[in-house]
Design an enzyme around this catalytic site. Structure first.
Site, PDB file in Angstrom:
ATOM      1  N   GLY A  89       0.847  -1.256   0.149  1.00  0.00           N
ATOM      2  CA  GLY A  89      -0.463   0.175   0.273  1.00  0.00           C
ATOM      3  C   GLY A  89       0.540   1.748   0.292  1.00  0.00           C
ATOM      4  O   GLY A  89       2.019   1.391   0.682  1.00  0.00           O
ATOM      5  N   VAL A  90       0.314   2.448  -0.633  1.00  0.00           N
ATOM      6  CA  VAL A  90       0.893   3.344  -0.418  1.00  0.00           C
ATOM      7  C   VAL A  90      -0.049   4.746  -0.227  1.00  0.00           C
ATOM      8  O   VAL A  90      -1.126   4.922  -0.884  1.00  0.00           O
ATOM      9  CB  VAL A  90       1.686   4.222  -2.294  1.00  0.00           C
ATOM     10  CG1 VAL A  90       1.853   5.538  -1.858  1.00  0.00           C
ATOM     11  CG2 VAL A  90       2.093   2.776  -3.158  1.00  0.00           C
ATOM     12  N   GLY A  91       0.363   5.798   0.844  1.00  0.00           N
ATOM     13  CA  GLY A  91      -0.067   6.543   1.245  1.00  0.00           C
ATOM     14  C   GLY A  91       0.388   8.238   1.448  1.00  0.00           C
ATOM     15  O   GLY A  91       1.476   7.809   0.741  1.00  0.00           O
ATOM     16  N   GLY A 144       3.534   7.439   3.349  1.00  0.00           N
ATOM     17  CA  GLY A 144       5.118   6.459   2.773  1.00  0.00           C
ATOM     18  C   GLY A 144       4.513   5.375   2.097  1.00  0.00           C
ATOM     19  O   GLY A 144       2.941   5.329   2.131  1.00  0.00           O
ATOM     20  N   LYS A 145       4.732   4.143   2.374  1.00  0.00           N
ATOM     21  CA  LYS A 145       4.496   2.890   1.563  1.00  0.00           C
ATOM     22  C   LYS A 145       4.774   2.102   2.948  1.00  0.00           C
ATOM     23  O   LYS A 145       4.908   1.929   4.123  1.00  0.00           O
ATOM     24  CB  LYS A 145       5.430   2.392   0.781  1.00  0.00           C
ATOM     25  CG  LYS A 145       5.744   2.857  -0.192  1.00  0.00           C
ATOM     26  CD  LYS A 145       6.718   2.470  -1.389  1.00  0.00           C
ATOM     27  CE  LYS A 145       6.862   3.460  -2.671  1.00  0.00           C
ATOM     28  NZ  LYS A 145       7.978   2.943  -3.592  1.00  0.00           N
ATOM     29  N   LYS A 189       4.482  -0.011   7.785  1.00  0.00           N
ATOM     30  CA  LYS A 189       4.336   1.927   7.844  1.00  0.00           C
ATOM     31  C   LYS A 189       5.946   2.355   7.779  1.00  0.00           C
ATOM     32  O   LYS A 189       5.514   2.176   8.139  1.00  0.00           O
ATOM     33  CB  LYS A 189       3.222   2.333   8.285  1.00  0.00           C
ATOM     34  CG  LYS A 189       2.318   3.114   7.550  1.00  0.00           C
ATOM     35  CD  LYS A 189       1.204   3.832   8.056  1.00  0.00           C
ATOM     36  CE  LYS A 189       0.629   3.605   9.232  1.00  0.00           C
ATOM     37  NZ  LYS A 189      -0.627   4.306   9.077  1.00  0.00           N
ATOM     38  N   ASP A 197     -12.041  10.252  11.441  1.00  0.00           N
ATOM     39  CA  ASP A 197     -12.001   9.774  10.368  1.00  0.00           C
ATOM     40  C   ASP A 197     -12.305   8.215  10.026  1.00  0.00           C
ATOM     41  O   ASP A 197     -12.083   7.560   8.586  1.00  0.00           O
ATOM     42  CB  ASP A 197     -10.188   9.779   9.660  1.00  0.00           C
ATOM     43  CG  ASP A 197     -10.438   9.986   8.160  1.00  0.00           C
ATOM     44  OD1 ASP A 197     -11.352  10.314   7.198  1.00  0.00           O
ATOM     45  OD2 ASP A 197      -9.767   9.613   7.475  1.00  0.00           O
TER      46      ASP A 197
END
Ligand SMILES: *[C@@H]1O[C@H](CO)[C@@H](O)[C@H](O)[C@H]1NC(C)=O
Ligand SMILES: *[C@@H]1O[C@H](CO)[C@@H](O)[C@H](O)[C@H]1NC(C)=O
Ligand SMILES: *[C@@H]1O[C@H](CO)[C@@H](O)[C@H](O)[C@H]1NC(C)=O
Ligand SMILES: *[C@@H]1O[C@H](CO)[C@@H](O)[C@H](O)[C@H]1NC(C)=O
Ligand SMILES: *[C@@H]1O[C@H](CO)[C@@H](O)[C@H](O)[C@H]1NC(C)=O
Ligand SMILES: *[C@@H]1O[C@H](CO)[C@@H](O)[C@H](O)[C@H]1NC(C)=O
Ligand SMILES: *[C@@H]1O[C@H](CO)[C@@H](O)[C@H](O)[C@H]1NC(C)=O
Ligand SMILES: *[C@@H]1O[C@H](CO)[C@@H](O)[C@H](O)[C@H]1NC(C)=O
Ligand SMILES: *[C@@H]1O[C@H](CO)[C@@H](O)[C@H](O)[C@H]1NC(C)=O
Length: 858
Positions: free
Chosen positions: A534-536, A539-540, A555, A651
């Site tokens: 995953g990427v946000g 970062g990755k 993370k 959120d």
């Protein structure tokens, strides 16, 4: 009944989505006109921005042999709407002039775009400059950096309307201030566009028979509001590429009236009113005072604006009556700074009939008396003329600053709030800091302070466009990502490089495992790309194996990104103190050599969302969906009541509900969480964060956070689960874009059953469905106080599940048992003073609940 904020909110949402769809819509003729200049300064070639506008390089219009250089910004703020024109700039170290040949008879828009960042290692704090357009001073001693900081914006747009230039040549001159050493000027984008003369003389407020000839002055646009309506992007304007903002942030006091949308068709009158005055969208939404005449008499519908003193301001009020039909039904007075601008205003009287747009101009001189740098605009029913209803209406409002007698338009730089500066100075860990992390966007005008919410709608609308694709298609972002790329972002340009070691409280360090960097590298095969899941924004995220083969999610902060440092700390602080079966567990972290790494439980089944729609996963059964909702509700209920302080997640959404290998739901992503009020206060005041489609309208309106904001978002989640569609679906017809609005609409019409996910229609027990839908609807109540607590939501979901399992039995008990039983258990589970809770001590166990509601279980 003040339910209209729901409408307001949905309009905001709509505007976001609609603008997302209509990226390709065309610009007006004047835009493609050869007389128009749309320049990306410092760019080497032509380019297109995210609105599909074409920007040309600026080199042709400036003497490049002189004293300017081109440069690219060193940081890209995540909130920039588009890299063009903001990422390139032209830098001037001494006076330099752009020359444009322009039509001689036409007024001109001049729009200047500034993105204060580090260019060619120059300190943005050193940039003070003036800008003149022929004999007019547009800006003086202007610091884009201070202005952006004060307004909490990443970039600034200044819009001017110049009087016609007889000579046919516009000289736009940038001059670095001589008062500062090493000062320089810069600009990222310039628009010079011929425009029709849409200004007229305006009555001067406070004088019975004086008028100001607005049309003979050069103007700066200070505010341009679509009152009671949504943000309107440049490509939706009626041909003049203006941007219209939501008026909510400027409303004064708690009494904000109600908003509405025309249900009849609005048309420009055939004479008197050129279409360019304002788009029909402005006229088809309005803010009125409300249905209660008594209440309306007792308050003024008021907006407050920050302006510069010693200038004359022109006001343009846009009206269109689409509710009343006759003269003397709705009659009102208009005040500007407590002076009467208009008595007995009657829109039908002015326009002649319903559905016809009309506007009124007034002017007001703002002197330098102390406290006079605010403009108050107020509406109040004209009680003296005894109208049928005591009410007032406004559809749009524009405020322009007129050049003074010396041809000057420049005011001082706004002053950043001391609180914000302080917060930035000690940007180490402190939960309160995030309230001040600037939220970003572009805005016209010089108002300080109140600009925030406006900018959000812009920001998110821009952001959506860029992120939507990546968000909807990918199923890879299922890990607790933070610095959420698709939510509000914090500025990356402010904080300096910081040593990480002091960031965490010793408590947090003691509570979770501290991994070594070599250990982490080993677990992720040295951060091998093949391990990325995953990427946000932060970062990755990598899959990893630690110890004796335990699967974990790792993370890693992007070492070059300052963004997210704060979220990183929040998440550790929060998660290390919270342990609950329905919260994602933080196993440990690593802070070494500038790396920030978090290690979590591996969630084998990913996010809830990827099991609901737009994926190849088999559809979840209704019962499993219910159980997942119950699990997530337990996690949230624990956050709200189980820890020492109320924790507000902020959120809640289907991508933040993760599923382990046994399909146990776990709430994740605490990067935005806030510790809620202590007992005495009832809310936390804060800058708006969260994800659109899930945002509590009340939070949006008042910027006050309560745990009921999470309840609202959870209501959206419940509908997502029920209907199997996203919270926001821009490709749907207008009224269906926002799931919250669409579901409420269907519920009112009695057609909710028609929109539920076809995969579960067969499974679902009607009683269970009724209870579930009723609960979800209650969560979406417009006012927080009318929403159930998370505990009540949980109770109702459990009950709903019992109905699914055993319809007859559950019903029986529903009649005899009251919620009191549950309340007792809630109290048992209530506030615990240690601050740290261990294990799966849920508020109560499911077994116990089953005993209450299921007679067979006793
Ligand atoms: C640039 O400067 C030179 C000499 O000063 C002048 O001849 C030329 O016209 C200028 N070009 C523009 C675009 O102003
Ligand atoms: C610019 O000024 C602000 C406050 O006025 C300060 O926090 C910041 O560090 C300065 N930036 C640079 C690059 O010196
Ligand atoms: C623009 O600048 C040129 C010289 O750079 C000058 O000759 C001209 O008069 C200026 N035009 C105006 C309107 O100031
Ligand atoms: C500018 O630099 C000169 C010499 O370095 C110094 O004397 C002067 O005080 C500086 N001025 C300002 C405003 O910093
Ligand atoms: C406004 O004008 C007065 C008188 O000319 C002057 O003293 C004052 O400083 C000015 N105020 C501002 C904010 O420019
Ligand atoms: C207008 O009146 C209100 C009170 O009625 C006062 O608070 C406000 O400061 C006044 N505004 C101006 C600009 O005088
Ligand atoms: C509304 O504003 C006007 C002008 O400031 C003031 O005279 C009036 O008292 C206000 N009315 C109420 C109900 O506050
Ligand atoms: C603005 O400038 C124009 C042209 O110089 C002038 O005629 C006009 O009076 C000025 N406006 C004001 C309000 O002083
Ligand atoms: C220029 O702006 C700065 C920051 O707002 C202010 O401190 C300074 O006094 C201004 N200088 C002049 C000459 O107006």
């Amino acid at each position: 009944m003040k339910c209209n904020s729901q409408i307001l909110f949905s309009l905001i949402i709509l505007s976001i989505c609609l603008s997302t769809i209509s990226v390709t819509s065309k610009y007006s003729k004047s835009e493609s006109n050869s007389d128009s200049y749309i320049l990306a300064c410092g760019a080497s070639g032509a380019g297109t921005d995210s609105d599909s506008r074409d920007w040309q390089p600026d080199a042709k219009h400036i003497n490049s042999s002189g004293n300017s250089i081109t440069s690219t910004a060193e940081n890209q703020d995540p909130s920039l709407p588009s890299t063009i024109p903001y990422m390139t700039a032209r830098i001037f170290t001494s006076e330099s002039t752009y020359k444009f040949s322009v039509p001689t008879k036409s007024r001109l828009w001049v729009r200047l775009h500034f993105y204060p960042s580090t260019y060619s290692s120059l300190d943005p704090n050193n940039s003070y400059f003036s800008v003149t357009a022929n004999s007019f001073t547009l800006l003086n001693n202007f610091s884009a950096s201070i202005t952006a900081q004060a307004l909490t914006l990443a970039y600034i747009i200044r819009e001017f309307s110049l009087i016609p230039i007889d000579s046919g040549t516009l000289n736009l001159t940038f001059t670095p201030s001589s008062k500062y050493n090493d000062s320089y000027a810069f600009v990222n984008g310039i628009e010079v566009i011929p425009m029709p003369d849409i200004y007229q003389p305006a009555a001067l407020v406070g004088f019975s028979d004086q008028a100001v000839d607005v049309g003979s002055s050069t103007l700066q646009t200070m505010f341009r509001l679509n009152v009671g309506g949504q943000f309107i992007p440049a490509n939706k304007d009626s041909g003049l590429t203006r941007i219209w903002y939501d008026d909510t942030p400027y409303l004064f006091g708690a009494a904000g009236g109600v908003t509405s949308q025309a249900s009849i068709s609005i048309q420009y009158p055939t004479d008197n009113l050129p279409n360019s005055i304002a788009p029909l969208d402005v006229y088809s939404t309005a803010r009125t005072m409300g249905p209660d005449s008594k209440v309306n008499q007792k308050y003024n519908l008021t907006w407050v604006f920050q302006v510069d003193a010693n200038f004359t301001y022109a006001f343009r009020f846009h009206f269109c009556e689409y509710q009343e039909t006759k003269v003397n039904q709705r009659v009102f007075d208009i005040y500007v700074n407590n002076r009467t601008a208009q008595e007995g205003g009657d829109v039908i009287g002015w326009a002649g009939s319903q559905g016809v747009p009309i506007y009124k101009d007034y002017a007001f001189y703002v002197s330098d008396r102390s406290g006079d740098d605010e403009l108050w605009v107020a509406l109040n029913p004209s009680v003296s003329v005894k109208p049928e209803y005591y009410d007032a209406i406004l559809n749009g409002l524009e405020i322009f600053k007129l050049n003074d007698s010396r041809g000057n338009l420049a005011g001082p730089n706004p002053v950043p709030s001391p609180m914000m500066l302080q917060a930035e100075a000690k940007k180490g860990f402190s939960p309160s800091v995030s309230s001040f992390v600037p939220v970003i966007g572009g805005i016209l005008g010089g108002s300080a302070g109140v600009a925030v919410a406006v900018t959000i709608s812009i920001f998110v609308y821009r952001k959506r466009r860029t992120d939507y694709g990546s968000q909807s298609g990918s199923s890879a972002n299922w890990l607790p990502l933070y610095g959420n790329s698709h939510t509000s972002a914090s500025r990356s340009t402010i904080s300096g490089k910081s040593s990480c070691n002091s960031h965490l409280s010793t408590l947090a360090q003691g509570l979770c495992h501290h991994f070594s960097l070599p250990g982490i590298k080993h677990a992720t095969k040295n951060f091998d790309e093949s391990q990325v899941i995953g990427v946000g924004g932060f970062g990755k995220v990598y899959k990893g194996i630690i110890d004796q083969g335990i699967k974990v999610a790792i993370k890693r902060s992007n070492p070059s990104s300052e963004q997210g440092v704060h979220e990183f700390q929040t998440e550790i602080e929060m998660l290390s103190k919270l342990r609950h079966k329905h919260l994602v567990s933080l196993i440990g972290f690593c802070e070494e050599e500038g790396e920030m790494v978090l290690v979590y439980d591996y969630m084998a089944n990913g996010t809830l969302r990827e099991h609901l729609y737009k994926s190849n996963n088999p559809a979840l059964s209704w019962k499993k969906r219910l159980e997942i909702c119950i699990g997530a509700a337990k996690g949230l209920h624990y956050l709200h009541t189980g820890a020492r302080h109320t924790i507000i997640h902020r959120d809640v959404k289907t991508t933040n509900i993760l599923l382990d290998e046994k399909w146990v739901a776990k709430v994740s992503d605490f990067g935005l969480s806030k510790t809620g009020p202590d007992l005495k206060q009832t809310h936390v005041s804060t800058v708006i964060k969260g994800s659109f489609g899930y945002l509590d309208p009340e939070y949006f309106r008042r910027q006050q956070l309560t745990e009921k904001s999470d309840v609202y978002s959870f209501g959206v989640v419940l509908f997502e689960v029920l209907c199997g569609r996203p919270a926001l679906n821009p490709s749907s017809p207008k009224e269906q874009v926002s799931l919250a609005d669409w579901a409420l609409h269907c519920q009112r019409k009695g057609t909710l059953w028609d929109i539920i996910d076809p995969h579960i229609k067969e499974d679902i027990d009607p009683e269970c469905y009724n209870k579930f839908a009723e609960t979800a609807v209650k969560c979406l109540a417009d006012h927080g106080c009318n929403r159930p607590s998370m505990g009540d939501v949980l109770w109702n979901l459990e009950f709903s599940l019992q109905m699914q399992d055993n319809p007859a039995g559950a019903k029986l008990v529903a009649d005899s048992e009251t919620k009191d039983t549950y309340s007792i258990h809630r109290e048992m589970a209530g506030v615990e003073e240690t601050g740290v809770r261990e294990g799966n001590d849920e508020p109560y166990t499911s077994e116990f609940f089953s005993q209450i509601v299921n007679p067979k279980g006793r």
